[in-house]
Scaffold this active site. Structure first.
Site, short mmCIF file in Angstrom:
data_model
loop_
_atom_site.label_atom_id
_atom_site.label_comp_id
_atom_site.label_asym_id
_atom_site.label_seq_id
_atom_site.Cartn_x
_atom_site.Cartn_y
_atom_site.Cartn_z
N GLU A 1 42.03 -62.50 -3.55
CA GLU A 1 42.61 -63.03 -4.54
C GLU A 1 43.90 -62.14 -4.60
O GLU A 1 44.16 -61.50 -5.87
CB GLU A 1 41.45 -62.81 -5.93
CG GLU A 1 40.35 -63.54 -5.81
CD GLU A 1 39.43 -63.58 -7.08
OE1 GLU A 1 39.32 -62.63 -7.73
OE2 GLU A 1 38.87 -64.73 -7.23
N ASP B 1 30.34 -67.11 -6.69
CA ASP B 1 30.84 -65.84 -7.58
C ASP B 1 30.10 -65.72 -8.75
O ASP B 1 30.46 -66.15 -10.06
CB ASP B 1 32.51 -66.10 -7.91
CG ASP B 1 33.06 -64.99 -8.78
OD1 ASP B 1 32.49 -63.96 -8.70
OD2 ASP B 1 34.23 -65.34 -9.15
N GLU C 1 30.07 -62.90 -17.37
CA GLU C 1 31.35 -63.78 -17.13
C GLU C 1 31.10 -65.39 -17.03
O GLU C 1 31.71 -66.12 -17.79
CB GLU C 1 32.06 -63.65 -15.78
CG GLU C 1 33.13 -64.45 -15.37
CD GLU C 1 34.06 -63.97 -14.07
OE1 GLU C 1 33.70 -63.00 -13.69
OE2 GLU C 1 35.03 -64.65 -13.87
C1 GCU Z 1 35.85 -63.11 -10.00
C2 GCU Z 1 36.31 -62.81 -11.51
C3 GCU Z 1 37.65 -62.03 -11.03
C4 GCU Z 1 37.56 -60.72 -10.24
C5 GCU Z 1 36.75 -61.19 -9.03
C6 GCU Z 1 36.10 -60.02 -8.15
O1 GCU Z 1 36.53 -64.01 -9.46
O2 GCU Z 1 36.75 -64.07 -12.11
O3 GCU Z 1 38.23 -61.62 -12.49
O4 GCU Z 1 38.49 -60.01 -9.96
O5 GCU Z 1 35.53 -62.08 -9.50
O6 GCU Z 1 34.99 -59.90 -7.98
O7 GCU Z 1 37.02 -59.46 -7.50
#
Ligand code: GCU
Length: 685
Positions: A292, A371, A399
């Protein structure tokens, strides 16, 4: 006390009078705790606080056996109290291990003794005895050695230095505010008490997405970080930090983060030395790399073993560990691309690296391949990595499970994951024996989870979400505890021992996950949520996005084909029977059907219903059951402390109405897509 839920499961409600209360009063009037150690002294304070609050008597500290002849005695084996020495034999001392404790009622010696090798073990023993009393258990015949099953029992905070909490649903951070440390000594101490009483021994205090200023936690901000570590240390908790893989570049000394570059390696070694000079028992680094948009070794054509080993080398001289996350996937996928499957990513990246990591590296693997959805299969990486230390990662923060506005007790979900048989080494190879290190004999292993706390008065926003925090710790300590047992402990410790309260709250908790799943995520479909903040229904919210999270619903059917013959081949990442079971439409369990298969709405499930009818039915039933949760809770008005009662009532009311929104949007969407009538003839829009 109307503290708004602040004391949580350490509120020590006063106990009803009767035989058991008499028993406790008889034994608990005097206490001996001879070790001068901070941790044992903290245990003593906890004991005195708990006894006074539950029994209304003072636990008087004595040096020797009390005049009444009875006392509670605790300390380390080497701490010099002769009673501890005489109550426990050599064999006990030998088996107790670094974090365990022995507890024994000795009628001859007139004491209940708690002995441990470490001060933290003593503290765990004291919390254990307080928990027994808070749950009205007998204490006259105790004789046990209790050892935590998992070595690492960790909490990950996703707190940012500006005070926000990524995926936080309980207010803001209590560590930071506006790029400062709050230095809220009292709150952090109470947090440490709560965590330690649940069995937690490691906490990473900053978000895995490490931004510019947090990058400096391992350098400029070390003094402040060290003072948090000092507070945790008293409660047997090691402090960890999330680090930025590109850290060396931020400090301006090196212009690359290439893990094979000698300047970069030296930077990390020097930095680690600095960290250990400030915090001698520092736990180690948590790393989110190449995930990400976070930097990582891929930029330099290196793999994740290169990246993790470089950090491991820097921490090794000090006994530190690297916790390297496996949440690595392409988050810029083209939705038109039907070949790439996000579910495959963690396995595809890390399976080839099995055996290549240094032995102070631990891979942290999310429980499922996507996730933290309400329903996912177990990550196939469990079972696939035979020569790699690993921990499982759960998300206590809700979440995708109602964001602490809906009640969703997650312990049953975690248990299901831990019990899942991977077939990695024959017939009995459950995930719990992979993460406790016993299946492959790992040096490091355990469980980590994303925290659900914030600076809300009651820590977790929804009071009932405290049960997840408590339950996570207890389960990490001992995965054999049942979801019912954990719920029942938490209820007594929070609300007292009234059996009516216990049965109502327990039912609410134990039904809650099934209810939440039923109105939000049918048959293993996830992601039907609003993008970004992830709250509330939006069936196509992620359908045409870059995140790799699709359901492929059209007018004929729905689901992701992950089979070997016609799909992405994900099902082949499982071993033996699991792979066959998921791959075949005949044997795939209903609750995961749409995760593995694309089927017509008229496909008949094992339950005998069609897919479309299942969607309608579960959504209507789910919304109804959500309303019933509110009704059950209302039956406790006047019985449960008013300040606690009101908080939960307000949340359950919100849930009941939001569940209708879910019901109507999902049912309507699939009715319009499929054109198939609900056999129940309910109103669909
Ligand atoms: C999910 C979450 C993110 C977080 C990511 C992670 O995608 O929405 O906010 O950073 O997990 O576990 O790194």
């Amino acid at each position: 006390i109307a503290d708004g839920g602040y004391a949580a499961w350490l509120s020590y409600p006063s106990l009803p009078s009767g035989r058991l209360q008499d028993q406790y009063v008889k034994w608990c009037g005097a206490v001996q705790a001879t070790d001068e150690d901070d941790t044992v002294q903290a245990a003593l304070r906890e004991w005195q606080r708990g006894i006074e609050s539950m029994l209304g008597i003072q636990a008087v500290k004595v040096r020797e056996q009390a005049p009444t002849g009875l006392s509670v005695v605790f300390g380390t084996f080497q701490g010099g109290n002769p009673l501890i020495g005489s109550v426990f034999g050599e064999e006990t001392v030998r088996i107790v291990g670094p974090e365990g404790f022995a507890i024994r009622t000795s009628q001859e010696q007139g004491c209940i003794a708690i002995g441990a090798v470490s001060p933290a073990g003593v503290l765990y023993g004291v919390f254990h005895l307080l928990r027994l009393i808070g749950n009205l258990e007998e204490i006259e015949g105790l004789d046990e050695v209790i050892i935590p099953v998992n070595g690492l029992r960790m909490i990950n905070h996703w707190d940012n230095f500006d005070g926000s909490v990524e995926r936080g649903y309980a207010g803001r951070s209590f560590f930071y505010d506006n790029n400062h440390f709050t230095n809220d000594v009292e709150r952090i101490r109470d947090y440490a008490r709560l965590m330690s009483s649940a069995g937690i021994n490691a906490i990473a205090i900053n978000n895995v997405n490490v931004h510019a200023l947090e990058t400096l936690f391992i350098s400029k901000y070390l003094p402040e970080v060290a003072s948090i570590a000092d507070q945790f240390r008293v409660y047997g908790i090691k402090l960890f930090l999330s680090v930025n893989f590109a850290g060396p570049m931020h400090e301006g000394e090196v212009c690359t983060a290439d893990p094979l570059d000698l300047g970069v390696r030296k930077w990390w070694q020097d930095t680690a030395a600095g960290v250990y000079a400030a915090i001698p028992d520092f736990g180690g680094f948590v790393v989110k790399a190449d995930s990400e948009n976070r930097p990582g070794p891929f930029t330099y054509g290196r793999d994740h073993a290169d990246g993790a080993n470089m950090l491991a080398e820097a921490l090794e001289p000090f006994g530190g560990i690297v916790i390297w996350r496996c949440f690595v996937y392409n988050c810029k996928q083209d939705w038109r691309d039907r070949k790439t499957d996000r579910a495959r990513a963690a396995y595809d990246h890390f399976k080839p690296l099995d055996g290549k990591f240094k032995d102070n590296v631990i891979l942290q693997i999310k429980n499922g391949p996507m996730d933290f959805q309400v329903r996912e299969p177990v990550s196939p990486l469990f079972g696939a990595l035979e020569r790699t230390n690993q921990v499982i990662e759960f998300q206590i923060a809700q979440e995708y499970t109602g964001q602490q506005r809906h009640v969703c007790y997650l312990v049953p979900q975690w248990k299901e994951v831990l019990e899942f048989n991977t077939y990695a080494q024959g017939a009995a190879s459950p995930v719990k024996h992979i993460v406790d290190g016993s299946l492959w004999g790992n040096r490091h292993s355990g469980i980590a989870a994303v925290s659900n706390v914030g600076n809300d008065r009651n820590w977790t926003g929804h009071l009932l979400a405290q049960a997840n925090l408590y339950g996570y710790g207890r389960l990490a300590w001992n995965p054999e505890l049942t979801a019912e047992e954990i719920a029942s402990e938490w209820i007594s410790l929070t609300f007292g021992t009234d059996p009516d309260v216990s049965s109502v709250v327990s039912r609410i908790l134990l039904d809650s996950l099934e209810i939440y799943e039923s109105y939000t995520a049918p048959l293993g479909v996830g992601w039907m949520i609003n993008p970004e903040h992830h709250y509330g229904p939006n069936v196509d919210g992620y359908e045409y996005s870059q995140w790799g999270t699709y359901h492929y619903a059209d007018h004929q059917g729905i689901g992701v084909d992950r089979t070997v013959k016609t799909g992405t081949g994900y099902s082949a990442q499982y071993i033996g029977l699991n792979s066959e079971r998921y791959d075949s439409l005949e044997t795939c369990p209903d609750e995961l059907l749409l995760f593995f298969h694309h089927v017509p709405y008229t496909h008949v499930l094992h339950s005998g219903k069609t897919v479309i009818q299942h969607i309608y039915d579960t959504h209507f039933e789910g919304a109804e059951r959500a309303a019933e949760l509110l009704a059950s809770w209302s039956s406790l008005k006047g019985t449960v402390r008013e300040d606690l009662y009101m908080q939960v009532e307000e949340r359950l009311r919100g849930q009941a109405s939001h569940a209708k929104e879910w019901r109507d949007q999902i049912s309507t969407y699939f009715y319009r897509k499929s054109g198939i009538e609900d056999t129940g003839k309910r109103t669909i829009y």
